[in-house]
Design a protein around this motif. Sequence first.
Motif, short mmCIF file in Angstrom:
data_model
loop_
_atom_site.label_atom_id
_atom_site.label_comp_id
_atom_site.label_asym_id
_atom_site.label_seq_id
_atom_site.Cartn_x
_atom_site.Cartn_y
_atom_site.Cartn_z
N TRP A 61 46.45 43.68 74.99
CA TRP A 61 47.29 44.40 75.58
C TRP A 61 47.95 43.90 77.23
CZ3 TRP A 61 49.91 48.19 73.42
CH2 TRP A 61 49.61 48.71 72.34
N GLY A 62 47.23 42.60 77.35
CA GLY A 62 47.80 41.75 78.42
C GLY A 62 46.85 41.89 79.79
N ALA A 63 45.92 42.23 79.54
CA ALA A 63 45.09 42.27 80.68
C ALA A 63 44.26 41.00 80.52
CB ALA A 63 44.05 43.28 80.78
N GLU A 64 43.64 40.54 81.81
CA GLU A 64 42.67 39.30 81.88
C GLU A 64 41.12 39.55 81.91
OE1 GLU A 64 44.02 35.91 84.39
OE2 GLU A 64 45.80 37.27 84.81
N ILE A 65 40.52 38.80 81.26
CA ILE A 65 38.96 38.95 81.50
C ILE A 65 38.29 37.77 82.15
CG2 ILE A 65 36.95 39.58 80.26
CD1 ILE A 65 38.89 41.53 80.05
N PRO A 66 38.48 37.55 83.39
CA PRO A 66 38.05 36.30 84.18
C PRO A 66 36.69 36.15 84.08
CG PRO A 66 38.81 37.90 85.76
CD PRO A 66 38.89 38.45 84.36
N PHE A 67 35.92 37.13 83.73
CA PHE A 67 34.23 37.14 83.64
C PHE A 67 33.88 38.33 83.09
CE2 PHE A 67 35.35 39.13 87.73
CZ PHE A 67 34.67 40.00 87.67
N MET A 68 32.61 38.28 82.29
CA MET A 68 32.18 39.32 81.63
C MET A 68 31.36 39.94 82.74
SD MET A 68 33.31 39.77 78.77
CE MET A 68 32.30 40.86 77.92
N ARG A 69 31.20 41.45 82.85
CA ARG A 69 30.46 42.29 83.88
C ARG A 69 28.99 42.02 83.48
NH1 ARG A 69 30.89 48.64 84.82
NH2 ARG A 69 33.00 48.21 84.13
N PRO A 70 28.10 41.60 84.55
CA PRO A 70 26.87 41.55 84.42
C PRO A 70 26.17 43.08 83.83
CG PRO A 70 27.28 41.67 86.68
CD PRO A 70 28.58 41.23 85.95
N HIS A 91 36.17 36.62 92.73
CA HIS A 91 37.28 35.87 93.17
C HIS A 91 37.06 34.95 94.36
CE1 HIS A 91 39.09 38.45 89.93
NE2 HIS A 91 40.13 37.48 89.84
N LEU A 92 36.60 35.74 95.58
CA LEU A 92 36.43 35.10 96.67
C LEU A 92 35.54 33.94 96.51
CD1 LEU A 92 36.51 35.14 99.74
CD2 LEU A 92 34.51 36.39 99.96
N SER A 95 37.26 30.92 95.05
CA SER A 95 38.48 30.21 95.89
C SER A 95 39.88 30.93 95.53
CB SER A 95 38.76 28.56 95.65
OG SER A 95 37.29 27.90 96.10
N GLN A 96 39.85 32.36 95.31
CA GLN A 96 40.70 33.18 94.72
C GLN A 96 40.72 34.37 95.79
OE1 GLN A 96 41.82 33.34 90.68
NE2 GLN A 96 39.78 32.12 90.42
N PRO A 97 41.02 34.31 97.02
CA PRO A 97 40.50 35.23 98.15
C PRO A 97 41.69 36.58 97.44
CG PRO A 97 41.78 33.40 99.18
CD PRO A 97 41.28 33.03 97.90
N VAL A 98 40.92 37.66 97.76
CA VAL A 98 41.82 38.91 97.45
C VAL A 98 42.17 39.88 98.79
CG1 VAL A 98 41.78 41.35 96.43
CG2 VAL A 98 40.63 39.32 95.31
N GLU A 99 43.30 40.15 98.96
CA GLU A 99 43.73 40.90 100.08
C GLU A 99 43.84 42.22 100.01
OE1 GLU A 99 47.63 40.98 103.48
OE2 GLU A 99 47.74 39.93 101.43
N HIS A 100 44.22 42.70 98.77
CA HIS A 100 44.28 44.18 98.57
C HIS A 100 43.88 44.20 96.83
CE1 HIS A 100 47.12 44.32 101.73
NE2 HIS A 100 46.41 45.40 102.10
N ALA A 101 42.89 45.35 96.54
CA ALA A 101 42.36 45.53 95.25
C ALA A 101 42.43 46.96 95.01
CB ALA A 101 40.91 45.22 95.18
N CYS A 102 43.11 47.26 93.65
CA CYS A 102 43.33 48.83 93.25
C CYS A 102 42.56 48.79 92.06
CB CYS A 102 44.75 48.67 92.92
SG CYS A 102 45.14 50.58 92.21
N CYS A 103 41.94 49.76 92.15
CA CYS A 103 40.92 50.33 90.97
C CYS A 103 41.48 51.45 90.11
CB CYS A 103 39.62 50.78 91.41
SG CYS A 103 38.38 51.51 89.78
N ILE A 104 41.80 51.02 88.76
CA ILE A 104 42.67 51.91 87.86
C ILE A 104 41.51 52.21 86.84
CG2 ILE A 104 44.69 52.41 86.59
CD1 ILE A 104 46.01 49.92 88.06
N TYR A 105 41.52 53.67 86.70
CA TYR A 105 40.62 54.15 85.71
C TYR A 105 41.20 53.85 84.28
CZ TYR A 105 37.11 56.22 88.70
OH TYR A 105 36.19 56.56 89.90
N ALA A 106 40.37 53.19 83.29
CA ALA A 106 40.51 53.14 81.98
C ALA A 106 41.23 54.31 81.22
CB ALA A 106 39.59 52.22 81.25
N THR A 107 40.73 55.33 81.65
CA THR A 107 40.96 56.85 80.85
C THR A 107 41.85 57.50 81.75
OG1 THR A 107 38.75 57.74 81.77
CG2 THR A 107 38.99 56.82 79.49
N ALA A 108 43.08 56.91 82.30
CA ALA A 108 44.07 57.65 83.23
C ALA A 108 45.27 57.34 82.44
CB ALA A 108 43.94 57.00 84.46
N PRO A 109 45.49 57.95 81.31
CA PRO A 109 46.97 57.75 80.84
C PRO A 109 48.33 58.23 81.23
CG PRO A 109 45.64 59.53 79.62
CD PRO A 109 44.94 58.80 80.85
#
Length: 233
Positions: A61-70, A91-92, A95-109
């Motif tokens: 559905w278009g999301a990325e999985i840069p790593f698997m969660r431990p 990400h830090l 070498s991909q520093p983040v300025e702002h991050a938004c958590c979006i719940y998976a069950t928030a249709p």
Amino acid sequence: MRLAVIPARGGSARIPRKNIRLFAGRPIIAHSIEAALSAGLFDRVMVSTEDTEIAQVAQHWGAEIPFMRPPSLADAHTGTHAVVRQAVQWHLEHSQPVEHACCIYATAPFVRAQDLSEAYRKLVESGKSFVFSVTQFEFPIQRALSLSRDGAVHALYPQFRETRSQDLEPAWHDAGQFYWGTAGAWLDNTALFSPASLGFALPSHRVQDIDTEEDWQRAEVLFEILARGLGQK
């Protein structure tokens, strides 16, 4: 970098596999992914999961999985803050520093791209650590009751028994859709429910917590009503 993090672990006791269960014809997580992508704000929309099936659905559905969660961050006791902090830190370290991050719940249709954009603007303009979705309690909490074992009723706030409902201060609660924050606030574990945050008000008809089968059924009915063009404000 502006990062969207959608937490979606595989385990779910009350609604099995709820993060990828079909909701209105699509895996429920797809609605959150679509809203994030449609907002046009994010440099990366990622799903944080330890589950390979969820990862595959998310990528479809278009999301990325840069790593698997431990596994250490994938049990029922791991909070949202720890998951987002780990994503920002990863990400830090790469070498991909983040300025702002938004958590979006998976069950928030009901989450909307417009709300994500407006809340982000509110975060930047305010200089606060967090901006997250809130909605008003539909009934005055000052009229809350407790029931004893024998069914006897007791007023939790007896001082308000004679106060007219229109004179009571409105109360708000976490709407459980999204949480915008600065990278520093996530990394420093800044308290969310504190003066460091601002609320982004949502109408109650666009908010539904989904923890039980009854919640799920109610959400589907509400979603269908909204899809017909009713209650769009």
